[in-house]
Design an enzyme around this catalytic site. Sequence first.
Site, PDB file in Angstrom:
ATOM      1  N   VAL A  14       0.176   1.477   1.641  1.00  0.00           N
ATOM      2  CA  VAL A  14       0.545   1.922   0.293  1.00  0.00           C
ATOM      3  C   VAL A  14      -0.116   1.067  -0.779  1.00  0.00           C
ATOM      4  CG1 VAL A  14       2.463   2.239  -1.320  1.00  0.00           C
ATOM      5  CG2 VAL A  14       2.738   2.869   1.081  1.00  0.00           C
ATOM      6  N   CYS A 266       8.086   6.554   7.743  1.00  0.00           N
ATOM      7  CA  CYS A 266       8.807   7.302   6.705  1.00  0.00           C
ATOM      8  C   CYS A 266       9.842   8.262   7.272  1.00  0.00           C
ATOM      9  CB  CYS A 266       7.812   8.068   5.828  1.00  0.00           C
ATOM     10  SG  CYS A 266       6.752   6.991   4.840  1.00  0.00           S
ATOM     11  N   ARG A 337       3.149   2.312  13.647  1.00  0.00           N
ATOM     12  CA  ARG A 337       4.525   1.943  13.280  1.00  0.00           C
ATOM     13  C   ARG A 337       5.518   3.018  13.704  1.00  0.00           C
ATOM     14  NH1 ARG A 337       3.953   0.932   6.990  1.00  0.00           N
ATOM     15  NH2 ARG A 337       2.709   2.835   7.275  1.00  0.00           N
TER      16      ARG A 337
END
Length: 436
Positions: A14, A266, A337
């Site tokens: 990000v 997410c 991840r």
Amino acid sequence: MIETKIAVIGLGYVGLPLAVEFSKKYPVVGFDVKKERVEELEEGHDATMEVESDLLKSVLVDNHDHDKGLYVTHSKIFIQDCNYYIITVPTPIDKNKRPDLTPLLKASETVGSVLKKGDIVIYESTVYPGATEEECVPVLEKFSGMKFNRDFYCGYSPERINPGDKVHTVSKIKKVTSGSTPEVAEQVDQLYKAVIEAGTHKASSMKVAEAAKVIENSQRDINIAFVNELAVIFGKLGIDTNEVLVAAGTKWNFLPFKPGLVGGHCIGVDPYYLTHKAQEIGHNPEIILSGRRMNDNMGVYVSNQVIKLMIQKGHKVAGSKVLVLGITFKENCPDIRNSKVIDVINELKDFECDVDVYDPWASFEEVKHEYGINLISSTNFPPLGRTEGGKGYDAIILAVAHDKFRELDIEALKNGNAVVYDIKGFWDKAMVDGRL
């Protein structure tokens, strides 16, 4: 008018693309606690593959005192003359699936220790509604010795980065913005408007912006859980789920979700932030947690389906050779991840299968560190992983739809009677024995 100078805290998936985008118009200092990450970026290389080397090199500067460009550092002394601090660190969950705000609070300590009067701290990390004011602001006040909304201010603008997506890049995704006062909300909005081509949406409060972010991925999670449940039902009925979805998709308002493993930082994480806050205020969220349970169990479900097919084909399960293709959480991306492929692998190992894993996108070192797995080297593939005597694999599982897997000669990898299972509906139906 005070000159805008931005510090971006956290240079991962990000933070780096955001820092690069801002650095085209403003002086930006990118800060990361990992020295090796900073050194890698100084060389013009981004291991996340979110920013191409040519672009990264074109914005990098070698002095923190600059008019425009990006200076990267792991020393906080170089961020102390900034007036905007944008925090983009991860917000994971712990082993009990509860929010782990440790990285966020540590970043707040770092920023708090260099805050000056009039500075604005903007959070992009996904949190539950109210977390910025309830958890982060007290840390900023403690370490700065200053008062919130008198001496310094906050904003919240949730990240919407889609790892590996070269079309929907940071500047092309509409940005939700907010601030701790109406005046600060406008400042934050104007700051992002300067670099976000897709425009911005100014929310009425930071809580609204926080809630908007956390429900984006919760909604996707629930929709995927629905089609995953359909896949289980249709599997028992002997119906091909993909064919059902294609048929249903001919209606204009049918939502085109597909079954699969739901991992990543997410979708597989954010719903737990919302449910945590819901339970804290006395509401037990049923739909959200039901969707999470469904999706969390899909790795075990897939493994059991493969084992059943192997038994039907006469394979001795214990000691069988299985190839899993892909371990990143999504296609054409190195991000491992919270990959749910590991659930498939671990379940197969519980059945005493000998499992090889191949992924041309993933880092050997990261996979070894995170999951304790030694990936098969690309230099040995294909052909690879053969047992003695040249025997191939008893089962091959397509777990991630990397484009590179279209080039594989699956027949050359099989033992002649192997089970081929396609989790992603990636290969032609005639090639496989089963798929979600």
